[in-house]
Each structure stands twice: as structure tokens, then as C-alpha cells.
Design an enzyme around this catalytic site. Structure first.
Site, PDB file in Angstrom:
ATOM      1  CG  HIS A 133      -0.334   0.239   2.512  1.00 37.34           C
ATOM      2  ND1 HIS A 133       0.062  -0.783   3.350  1.00 37.34           N
ATOM      3  CD2 HIS A 133       0.000   1.385   3.168  1.00 37.34           C
ATOM      4  CE1 HIS A 133       0.582  -0.285   4.452  1.00 37.34           C
ATOM      5  NE2 HIS A 133       0.565   1.031   4.366  1.00 37.34           N
ATOM      6  CG  ASP A 163      -0.125  -4.093   2.594  1.00 29.10           C
ATOM      7  OD1 ASP A 163      -0.013  -3.659   1.433  1.00 29.10           O
ATOM      8  OD2 ASP A 163      -0.185  -3.358   3.592  1.00 29.10           O
ATOM      9  CB  SER A 236       3.417   1.195   6.151  1.00 30.62           C
ATOM     10  OG  SER A 236       2.177   1.244   6.790  1.00 30.62           O
TER      11      SER A 236
END
Length: 393
Positions: A133, A163, A236
Site C-alpha cells: 500500500h 500487503d 509501514s
């Protein structure tokens, strides 16, 4: 008899008298004892010479600076740029229309450049592992290295289900992170989260592993490490490392205050991330086996006399035309074994089938209405599943 008693009484009186004389002498001449010992060469251990043994129990490190120094150079900042189309909106003045429709387009649509922030980990020379993402739909990806160099990155491949994404950068002498493959992570282990939160550049936070094997999607074969190490937007794709500076996970998502949660974050275990990395580097994508069924835990009644953690997985649903349907597996079947491996729970079964190649034939055994059964399943390729919500989403 009387003679013996008299002798004992005489000795007792002599001892008491001697102690009394010694007490008086010690009061009048305090150091006389030491002088007599020195005169006759008798050693005397002073209180300063008597040392107590050091405690033998193990304790944690006072500082984690060595672990950070070992891992931090392998963690990079990622800046992903993409063009987005926006439309100006003019709100209705009528409150009723505003509640119903909000507003109406005002003028032509326009494009603007949007930048998303994230982190990544150098796992091999030239390869950076991050979250999908962070770089999804980006047309320009820049990687800021620990030593200040900036490298342009290209996407090698991505896996929406975990992801994860793999980037290729053209830079030499890259510090590759050490992977913790000698022992699995355990609940209670101290961990450090390293990343680029809120664009503040590299930041380190500390916590513990709160739980392992977390399932955030009942249909996904992946599990997660839960940690209370503070991570925020921009973390992230960053590294979750142990106190030896070795990679144990890739920070991926959190449950924020909007859900009345605090200190609940999740990371992809390094073993799962490594499998995805290897497949993407080899083929550009990830392929998983699939039986075409959904599972749940085996129900055990409280008064059944059976252990609460009964092994196996119970089939809840069969996908029409899928491998399980063609093999005759039915809802409510309890699956106990796949190939040569025992099935511990539904998550364990999903991991086993995902690890098998599509087209491979595997024997599945279990119980149907209490009676044993065996069948062979020819696995298909797992279809795309809905990705897990992201840390920055």
C-alpha cells in the site's frame, strides 16, 4: 558421681571468670586483641576483606543502542509519488439538498501530485522489502538510504494478500539486515520498531511481542505478530527487530484510537515475508495452493471430556466447482491431516495448503459424522483475496 559434678562446676566457674576478665580487658584496651594476633602471627580477616558473591541471575541490557546500530542502516525511507484526479465541489445552500447530495461539481477536474510516506528494509543487495500500500499506483518511487543517498526504485512485484512489495534499487554497498532465523519470535520478547513515522525520518520505538499467530482475515493463510511498540503513519514497511538487531517482522498495520484501541499493532513474521520475497524475486508474483473451502475451529462441548484445544479444522463452506467440492469434501467434515502433516487448527491448514503448488495432488483425511474418511484433492491456484487493511489506511 559427686566428684565429677564438682569438677564440672569448677570448670564452669573458671570459664565465666575468664570471659568476664576478657570483657573488662577489651573495654580498657580495645586493640589488644589485634596486637596479640599480630605478635603471634595469626591472620585476621577484616570486614572490608570479606566480599559477598555477585548475583548470578541474568538481566536485560541497559541499552538497546547496539541493536539499533546493527539494524538501522538497513531501514530506508520511501517516498512514493502519484498523480491523483480531483474535482472541486460546490455545496448546496439548501440544508436538505446538502444532506441528500452534499454538493455539485464546480469547474473541470484537475490533477495534482500526491506523496505517500513509508519505510522499507534492505533484505538483499539491490532489493528492498516494503508494504504494497506504500507504493501502490505510484509512478515515481524514491528511496532515502541511511547514509543520505537517494535512489530511484522500481517495483519487482507485489502481493496484495500479505500487503508486501519488493523494490529494486540501483545502489552499491548496501547494508543488508540480519534475519532472525535461528529461533522463532515468542510472546514477551522485547522488540524495536524502526521506521519513518509522520515523515520524521528514522525513529526507534520499543515494546514487546504481545501475541503471535494472529489471524486478521479468516480466509487468509497468513498470521501476524501483535506488538505494543509504538508505530504510526509512515512506519509501514519498516523493520521490527529483536534485541540482537535481527529482523523478526515487517510492520504493516495498526488498530487505532478510532476503534478505542491503543498499543495494538501488527507485523508480518519474517518467515512469511521471506517466502513472499523469494517468490517475487524468482517469478515476479506469489502463487499459493487452494482447496476451495472455508474452515473454523473444531467445536468441543464443555462436558465432552475432550481437551479444549482439540486439533483439526471443521469445514464451514465449500466453493462450488472448487478442488474440495470435486474431491467430495462436505460442510461439517473435520479435517485432521493433509499429506503427511497433522492439522493443528484452521490457520495451520491454510498455511499448509498455501505452501503447496497448484496442480499438486494431496491426500486429506478426517472425520465425517464420526467415521474416518480419506480423499485426494488436486489443488488449484488461490484466487486473489481482499487485502488486509493497512497501517496507513
Amino acid at each position: 558421681m559427686k566428684h565429677a559434678a564438682g569438677t564440672l562446676a569448677f570448670i564452669a566457674r573458671f570459664v565465666v571468670l575468664g570471659l568476664a576478665v576478657a570483657f573488662v580487658i577489651s573495654l580498657m584496651w580495645p586493640n589488644v586483641g589485634n596486637r596479640l594476633r599480630e605478635r603471634f602471627g595469626v591472620s585476621h580477616a577484616t570486614s572490608e576483606q570479606v566480599s559477598t558473591p555477585a548475583p548470578t541471575h541474568e538481566s536485560g541490557p541497559i541499552s538497546y543502542a547496539d541493536a539499533v546500530a546493527k539494524a538501522a542502516p538497513s531501514v530506508v525511507n520511501i517516498y512514493a509519488n502519484k498523480m491523483v484526479t480531483e474535482q472541486a465541489v460546490q455545496m448546496y445552500t439548501d440544508p436538505v439538498l446538502q444532506r441528500l447530495f452534499g454538493g455539485r461539481p464546480a469547474g473541470p477536474a484537475y490533477k495534482r501530485r500526491e506523496q505517500s510516506l513509508g519505510s522499507g528494509v534492505i533484505v538483499q543487495q539491490g532489493y528492498v522489502l516494503t508494504n504494497n500500500h506504500v507504493i501502490a499506483n505510484a509512478d515515481d518511487i524514491q528511496v532515502l538510504l541511511y547514509d543520505g543517498r537517494v535512489a530511484k526504485a522500481t517495483v519487482v512485484g507485489a502481493d496484495q494478500e500479505t500487503d508486501l512489495a519488493v523494490l529494486r534499487i540501483d545502489a552499491g554497498n548496501l547494508p543488508v539486515i540480519h534475519i532472525a532465523d535461528h529461533r522463532p519470535a515468542r510472546t514477551g520478547d522485547v522488540v524495536l520498531a524502526i521506521g519513518n513515522p509522520l515523515g520524521l525520518n528514522q525513529t526507534v520505538t520499543m515494546g514487546i511481542i504481545s501475541a503471535i499467530g494472529r489471524q486478521l482475515n479468516t480466509s487468509s493463510p497468513e498470521d501476524f505478530i501483535q506488538t505494543d511498540a509504538a508505530i504510526n503513519l509512515g512506519n509501514s514497511g519498516g523493520a521490527l527487530v529483536n534485541t540482537a538487531g535481527e529482523l523478526v517482522g515487517i510492520n504493516t498495520l495498526l488498530i487505532g484510537k478510532a476503534a478505542n484501541a491503543e498499543g495494538i499493532s501488527f507485523a508480518i513474521p519474517v518467515a512469511s515475508a521471506k517466502r513472499v520475497l523469494d517468490q517475487i524475486i524468482d517469478t515476479g508474483h506469489v502463487v499459493r495452493g487452494w482447496m476451495g473451502a472455508d474452515y473454523t475451529f473444531v467445536p468441543v462441548a464443555a462436558d465432552s471430556g475432550l481437551p479444549a484445544a482439540a486439533r483439526g479444522a471443521q469445514v464451514t463452506d465449500i466453493y462450488p466447482g472448487g478442488p474440495a467440492a470435486q474431491a467430495g469434501i462436505q460442510p461439517h467434515d473435520i479435517l485432521l491431516r493433509i499429506g503427511s502433516e497433522d492439522i493443528v487448527d484452521p490457520a495451520d491448514l491454510r498455511r499448509h495448503e498455501a505452501a503447496l503448488k497448484p496442480g499438486s495432488k494431496v491426500e486429506v483425511s478426517g472425520l465425517r459424522n464420526g467415521a474416518p474418511f480419506h480423499t485426494e484433492v488436486i489443488l488449484a491456484q488461490r484466487p486473489p483475496m481482499t487485502p488486509t487493511a493497512s497501517l496507513d489506511g
